[in-house]
Write a protein that holds these residues in place. Sequence first.
Motif, PDB file in Angstrom:
ATOM      1  N   SER A   1       1.606   4.223  -3.149  1.00 15.39           N
ATOM      2  CA  SER A   1       1.025   5.530  -2.873  1.00 15.39           C
ATOM      3  C   SER A   1       1.948   6.661  -3.314  1.00 15.39           C
TER       4      SER A   1
ATOM      5  N   VAL B   1      -2.682   6.000   3.743  1.00 19.00           N
ATOM      6  CA  VAL B   1      -2.944   4.561   3.790  1.00 19.00           C
ATOM      7  C   VAL B   1      -3.655   4.285   5.112  1.00 19.00           C
TER       8      VAL B   1
ATOM      9  N   GLU C   1      -6.010  -0.114   3.172  1.00 19.55           N
ATOM     10  CA  GLU C   1      -6.569   0.578   2.020  1.00 19.55           C
ATOM     11  C   GLU C   1      -5.687   1.746   1.594  1.00 19.55           C
ATOM     12  N   ASP C   2      -5.357   1.813   0.318  1.00 20.58           N
ATOM     13  CA  ASP C   2      -4.531   2.918  -0.185  1.00 20.58           C
ATOM     14  C   ASP C   2      -5.297   3.726  -1.225  1.00 20.58           C
TER      15      ASP C   2
ATOM     16  N   ALA D   1       0.820  -1.211   0.000  1.00 19.34           N
ATOM     17  CA  ALA D   1       0.000   0.000   0.000  1.00 19.34           C
ATOM     18  C   ALA D   1       0.856   1.263   0.000  1.00 19.34           C
TER      19      ALA D   1
END
Length: 293
Positions: free
Chosen positions: A152, A158, A174-175, A148
Amino acid sequence: MNKSLEQQLYEEKQRGALCSGLSHEIYQALSAIRASSGLLRQAMDKESPQVCGQLGWVFENIDQSTLRLSRVAENLQDLLQAERGTLVPRMESLDLKSQYGEAMALLANGAKLYGVSLEWECGLEKPLFLPADSDWADKILLHLVTNAVLCSERGQVVKVSLQPGETSLVLTVEDQGPGLPDWVKEHLFEAFVGQYDPMGEGVAAGAGLGLYLAHMYAEAMGWTLELNSSQQGTKACVLIPLAQAETLTGAAAEPVLRSDGRGWQESVQRSRVLAELGVWQARKITDEEQESR
């Protein structure tokens, strides 16, 4: 026997031999480097403490590099065991709230250096002990968070959370990155599938073992790893069954943690987290070098 099947078996055997040989060579080299570095540091500290202090960054760099190589060798060993069917978890009573919280505290500081904000949220009010392999639990978190963070852009966030559900404890990473290419989505959880452009263009995001191993660890412990990716980002969810969970309060049974007896600062978990941060730092330096060209 079909020729293609013969060729496939031969290639798998060769890959296994290569992984075994490489990990063995890496471990041997690391032992020599660590021993030499330790002796040199002791000698310099005795003869010239001031100079030794000035060269502290050199020894720190050596330590960081050996940790990164240890991570590579460890992944190769796990890959070999997975393909041989001998990857067996060592289950123990584990408090993921505490263990993941400690790891995330270190990872968040490392993410700042990379220019990414790493947010941690845990919805558990009390310790919840689950049967799990503590090393694998760490590796699953680290593989997912590393993917992640490295996917990014600077300034992005993140989000990592551990939340109780009806039947499962849910770990989510979750990114806000660009998402996985379609051809990678078609080969999720396969070994050596990294984010390479199939036409040979672009930059690799790794050796392509992270998701494969995380999936293997999860399956072996009875967990489920799910991943959804779009142009708005990628979300990985690990479903951890609550069927055998036990909520403990007070000084009831103590969890079995690798840091017991050695303290958090000397734990196996801390070493593994620092090795992961070394990977982030190496990628950061590489990216900066490319930007300066």
